[in-house]
Design an enzyme around this catalytic site. Structure first.
Site, PDB file in Angstrom:
ATOM      1  CB  CYS A  22      -0.942   0.007   1.200  1.00  0.00           C
ATOM      2  SG  CYS A  22      -0.098   0.061   2.789  1.00  0.00           S
ATOM      3  CB  CYS A  25       4.320  -0.335   2.014  1.00  0.00           C
ATOM      4  SG  CYS A  25       3.177  -1.515   2.766  1.00  0.00           S
ATOM      5  CG  ASP A 454      -1.257  14.622 -29.940  1.00  0.00           C
ATOM      6  OD1 ASP A 454      -0.452  15.499 -30.268  1.00  0.00           O
ATOM      7  OD2 ASP A 454      -1.485  13.600 -30.617  1.00  0.00           O
ATOM      8  CG  ASP A 650      -2.804   9.335 -31.394  1.00  0.00           C
ATOM      9  OD1 ASP A 650      -2.085  10.357 -31.256  1.00  0.00           O
ATOM     10  OD2 ASP A 650      -3.135   8.876 -32.499  1.00  0.00           O
ATOM     11  CG  ASP A 654       1.147  12.179 -27.858  1.00  0.00           C
ATOM     12  OD1 ASP A 654       1.636  13.313 -28.032  1.00  0.00           O
ATOM     13  OD2 ASP A 654       0.315  11.679 -28.629  1.00  0.00           O
TER      14      ASP A 654
END
Length: 765
Positions: A22, A25, A454, A650, A654
Site C-alpha cells: 500500500c 509501505c 494532442d 495517441d 506523447d
C-alpha cells in the site's frame, strides 16, 4: 553550497523494490531512506515499485541503502552491473511482477475455496430459518475453525507479517487494521469453540442447547475480499512496464554498416559514432545520424505524431527507429546507445513514472490514527471493567467488553470502502470503453483542473484525407481520377490520400505510365496520353504556369495542404489535403468546459495549422511546434503553476507527456506505447470518453466518501455501547453478537452503496 558536495557530487540510483502492499509501505521506506546517513533525497513510488535515491558515495553505498530497505521487512531486486543492457533489469522486474501476481492468485483462490463453506455454515441457518436446526450441530464451530485457520495464517499471512513490520517501526497501516480485526474475531471464536460452556455462561446463555456463537466467517470473508483487491492491484502492477518494453522493442536489432571497405550486418548496439550506415526501403533507421547521400521519405510519426512522411536528402538529420518509406540512403551515425532520441524518450518515461508521488490513500491516513485509538480504547475498557465489576464476574465482563470493542471496530468496512468503489467504478468504465489501470488514476482524475489534448489522432483522425477539390476546366471527379492514377505509383502520404479518396468515390482507375518523382516538389506521370503534374506551387511556376495563390492561402489558413495540379501544361486546379477533425470533437471539448476544465491543445504541428484546428473545436489555448521532450516539459510547467493536469494523446511521441501528467489518457486508436504509458485508455478512440472518465472519477470519489461515512458511523455509535459506557445507568451492554451484526451491517452498507456506481451512464453526444 557545501564544499564536500561540490567535490563529491551526489549520485542518483534507482532501487527496484518488492513486498510493498500500500502507499503507506512506500511512505515508510521513503522516510527511512531519507533519514539514512549520506542520503540527499529519496522518493519511493508505489505504482512503479522503485526508490529513486540521491546519495553521497563517500558516506553511503547502494548496498547500505538496500540493507535499510530489507531492515524494514521489504526486499530489493538485485541490480545488474553498471553498463549492462537495461533490458536485463527490466526483464527481471517484469518476471518478479508476474511471480507476485501468480502468488496472490494462489492465495486468493485457496481463501475463496475455504471461505465459501464457512460462510454457508455460519449464515445458512440465519438466512433460512427452516435450516437453523440442521446447521446448529455441535461440530460446526470445529469445522469452521479448521477451514478458517489456513485462510488467515496461510492465504492471509502477509497481513500479519506486514502488521508486525509496521508495529516494529511504530506505524499502522491497512495490514494493521486487517490483522487486528480478523485476529480479534478469530481468537474470540477460538476461545468460544474450545470453552463453549464458559462463554455461554458469560453471555447469559448457559441454557442454550446449541453451540455458542462464533465469528469465523467474519475473519475469513475479510481476508478473502481484501486478497481479491490485492490480486487486482498485482495484475495492474504487472503491466505497468509495458510502455518501456514497447519503446525498447522499437529499436532495430541489426544495422548494415560499412567497415573495412565492405558492408556487413552487425548488432545495432555495437554501432559507434562516425559509422556509415546503409538504410534500405522499408527498414527502420537503426541510429541517429545525418544523411550523406541518397534521397527518401521517412515516416517520423513515432516521434512527431504527424502522419505525413518527411523528405530526406544529404545534410538532413534522421532519427533512430523511424521508418524509411521509399528510397535508400546512407547516413553517418552522430548519436548511439543512451544518447539517441529513442533512449532519451525511454528515460523521460521512466523518470516521469518514477517522480509520481504515490497517492496517500484516505484509508491509510485514517488507519494511522484509528488503530491506535481503538486499541487504547479496548485496553482501557478491559482495565476499567476489571477494576469496577463484581469480583466473581470481572474477568468475564472485562474480556467481553474488550472483544466487543475490537469486533465493532473491525476494519472490514474501512478496508472495503475505497477498493470496492474503485472496483465497481473501473468495471463500469470498462463496460463503457474506458479502461482505467488502477485506483490511483481514478482517485486523481476528480481533482483535474486542466486537460491537454494532442492534435493528431486525438482531436483529428490521424490520417490525411482529401477535403476540397477546386477544378479548373474539368469536373472535380475528372481531376481526382487523373490525380489518383498519377499518384498510384507514389508512396507519399499525400498521394495515398488522393488514391484513397478516388477509391471512396468509386471512380474508375486509369492507367498511368512514365511515373517520375520530383524529390521535394511532387510527381509527374502520363495518364492515357495526358501529362499530369502534381505538387507544389513552385513546381508549376518552374514549368511556366500560374497558380491560384488566393485559394491556396485560404486553404492554408484552414489548416489544409494545397496540392497543385496541371494537365498537359495548363493549370487544372487544387486538391486540398488535411487531417480532418474527428466527428464530435467540438461537442466533446464543450463537455470538458462544462466540467469547469481548462482545455489546451499541444502539438508538434505548425502553428497556423494548429490555430486553424483550435478555432474549429474551441480549445482555450494552443501550444504548437513542440518536440517530444518539449511536450513533457510543457506538462511540467503547468504542474509548476499548481494545476492538476490530464494529458490526452495517441502517439509514441506523447508517451513522456502521458507519463509526466497527473493522469495520462490514451486514445485506443493510437499506439500500444501510448496506451501502456497512460493511466486511462479510451478503447473507442472517442474524445467524449475524456469527459466521461473524469465524470466517472468524480462520481467514484463521492461514493468513496459516502462509504467511509458508513464505515465509521457504526463505530462512532457502537464503540461507547460496546465499551459499556451506558451499562451503569441503563443496563445496556453490547454483546459480541450485536457488535458483529453492526460490523456486518456497515460492510453491507458500503458494498451496496458502491454497487450504485453500476448505474453510471456515459453520454456520447
Amino acid at each position: 553550497m557545501n564544499r564536500s558536495l561540490e567535490q563529491n557530487p551526489p549520485v542518483a540510483v534507482e532501487i527496484p523494490l518488492t513486498g510493498m502492499h500500500c502507499a503507506s509501505c512506500a511512505a515508510r521506506i521513503e522516510k527511512a531512506l531519507s533519514a539514512s546517513p549520506g542520503v540527499v533525497s529519496a522518493a519511493v513510488n508505489f505504482a512503479t515499485a522503485r526508490a529513486t535515491v540521491q546519495f553521497e558515495p563517500a558516506r553511503t553505498s547502494v548496498a547500505a541503502l538496500q540493507a535499510v530497505v530489507r531492515g524494514l521487512g521489504f526486499d530489493v531486486l538485485e541490480m545488474e552491473a553498471e553498463g549492462s543492457a537495461p533490458e536485463a533489469l527490466h526483464d527481471a522486474e517484469e518476471q518478479r511482477r508476474l511471480e507476485d501476481y501468480a502468488r496472490q492468485r494462489r492465495h486468493f483462490l485457496l481463501a475463496l475455496l475455504l471461505t465459501v463453506p464457512v460462510a454457508v455454515l455460519a449464515m445458512a441457518g440465519h438466512l433460512v430459518p427452516a435450516l437453523r436446526e440442521a446447521f446448529d450441530f455441535p461440530a460446526r464451530p470445529w469445522i469452521e475453525l479448521a477451514l478458517t485457520t489456513p485462510v488467515l495464517f496461510w492465504a492471509g499471512r502477509e497481513f500479519f507479517t506486514g502488521a508486525w513490520a509496521a508495529a516494529r517501526h511504530r506505524a499502522a497501516d491497512m495490514n494493521t487494521l486487517v490483522a487486528i480485526g480478523t485476529l480479534s474475531a478469530y481468537l474470540y471464536s477460538l476461545a468460544a469453540t474450545v470453552a463453549p460452556g464458559w462463554f455461554a455462561a458469560a453471555t447469559g446463555h448457559a441454557g442454550h442447547a446449541g453451540p455458542v456463537g462464533v465469528y469465523y466467517e467474519v475473519a475469513a470473508i475479510i481476508v478473502t475480499l481484501i486478497l481479491m483487491g490485492r490480486l487486482l492491484e498485482a495484475r495492474a502492477r504487472s503491466r505497468t512496464s509495458g510502455a518501456i518494453r514497447a519503446l525498447m522493442d522499437l529499436a532495430p536489432k541489426l544495422a548494415r554498416v560499412e567497415r573495412d571497405g565492405r558492408e556487413q550486418d552487425i548488432p545495432a548496439a555495437e554501432l559507434r559514432v562516425g559509422d556509415v550506415v546503409l538504410v534500405r526501403p522499408g527498414e527502420k533507421v537503426p541510429v541517429d545520424g545525418t544523411v550523406i547521400d541518397g534521397r527518401s521519405t521517412v515516416d517520423e510519426s513515432m516521434l512527431t505524431g504527424e502522419p505525413l512522411a518527411v523528405t530526406k536528402q544529404p545534410g538532413d538529420a534522421v532519427i533512430g527507429a523511424t521508418l524509411n518509406k521509399s528510397g535508400a540512403f546512407r547516413l553517418r551515425a552522430t548519436k548511439v546507445g543512451r544518447d539517441t532520441v529513442l533512449q532519451q524518450i525511454i528515460r523521460l518515461v521512466q523518470q516521469a513514472q518514477g517522480s509520481k508521488a504515490p497517492i496517500q490513500r484516505l484509508a491509510d491516513v485514517i488507519a494511522g490514527y484509528f488503530v491506535p485509538v481503538v486499541i487504547c480504547l479496548a485496553i482501557a475498557t478491559f482495565v476499567v471493567w476489571f477494576d469496577v465489576a463484581p469480583t466473581e464476574g470481572r474477568l468475564t465482563m472485562a474480556l467481553i467488553t474488550f472483544v466487543s470493542v475490537l469486533i465493532i471496530a473491525c476494519p472490514c468496512a474501512l478496508g472495503l470502502a475505497t477498493p470496492t468503489a474503485i472496483m465497481v467504478g473501473t468495471g463500469r468504465g470498462a463496460q463503457s470503453g474506458i479502461l482505467i489501470k488502477g485506483g490511483e488514476a481514478l482517485e486523481t482524475a476528480h481533482r483535474l483542473t486542466t486537460v491537454v489534448l494532442d492534435k493528431t489522432g486525438t482531436i483529428t483522425r490521424g490520417a490525411p484525407a482529401v477535403t476540397d477539390i477546386i477544378a479548373v476546366g474539368m469536373t472535380d471527379d475528372e481531376l481526382l481520377r487523373l490525380a489518383a492514377a498519377a499518384e498510384a505509383g507514389s508512396e507519399h502520404p499525400l498521394g495515398e490520400a488522393i488514391v484513397h479518396s478516388a477509391r471512396e468515390r468509386g471512380l474508375d482507375r486509369l492507367k498511368a505510365s512514365d511515373f517520375q518523382a520530383i524529390s521535394g516538389y511532387g510527381i509527374e506521370a502520363t495518364v492515357e496520353g495526358r501529362t499530369v503534374l502534381l505538387g507544389t506551387a513552385l513546381l508549376l511556376r518552374e514549368r511556366g504556369m500560374t497558380t491560384d495563390e488566393a485559394s491556396a492561402r485560404k486553404l492554408a489558413e484552414e489548416g489544409k495542404t494545397p496540392v497543385f495540379a496541371a494537365v498537359d501544361g495548363r493549370p487544372a486546379g487544387i486538391i486540398a489535403i488535411a487531417d480532418p477533425v474527428k466527428e464530435g470533437a467540438q461537442a466533446a471539448i464543450a463537455k470538458l468546459h462544462a466540467l469547469d476544465l481548462e482545455v489546451i491543445m499541444l502539438t508538434g504541428d505548425h502553428r497556423d495549422t494548429a490555430e486553424a484546428i483550435a478555432r474549429q473545436v474551441g480549445v482555450d489555448r494552443v501550444v504548437a511546434e513542440v518536440l517530444p521532450d518539449g511536450k513533457e516539459e510543457e506538462i511540467r510547467k503547468l504542474q509548476a503553476q499548481g494545476k492538476v493536469v490530464a494529458m490526452v494523446g495517441d502517439g509514441i511521441n506523447d508517451a513522456p507527456a502521458l507519463a509526466r501528467a497527473d493522469v495520462g489518457i490514451a486514445m485506443g486508436s493510437g499506439t500500444d506505447v501510448a496506451m501502456e504509458a497512460a493511466d486511462i485508455t479510451l478503447v473507442k478512440g472517442d474524445l467524449h470518453g475524456v469527459a466521461a472518465s473524469i465524470a466517472l472519477s468524480r462520481a467514484t470519489i463521492r461514493n468513496i466518501r459516502q462509504n467511509l461515512f458508513f464505515a465509521f458511523i457504526y463505530n462512532v455509535l457502537g464503540i461507547p455501547l460496546a465499551a459499556g459506557v451506558f451499562y451503569p445507568l441503563t443496563g445496556w451492554l453490547l454483546s459480541p453478537v450485536i457488535a458483529s451484526l453492526a460490523m456486518a451491517l456497515s460492510s453491507v452498507s458500503v458494498v451496496s452503496n458502491a454497487l450504485r456506481l453500476r448505474g453510471f451512464t456515459v453520454a456520447r453526444s
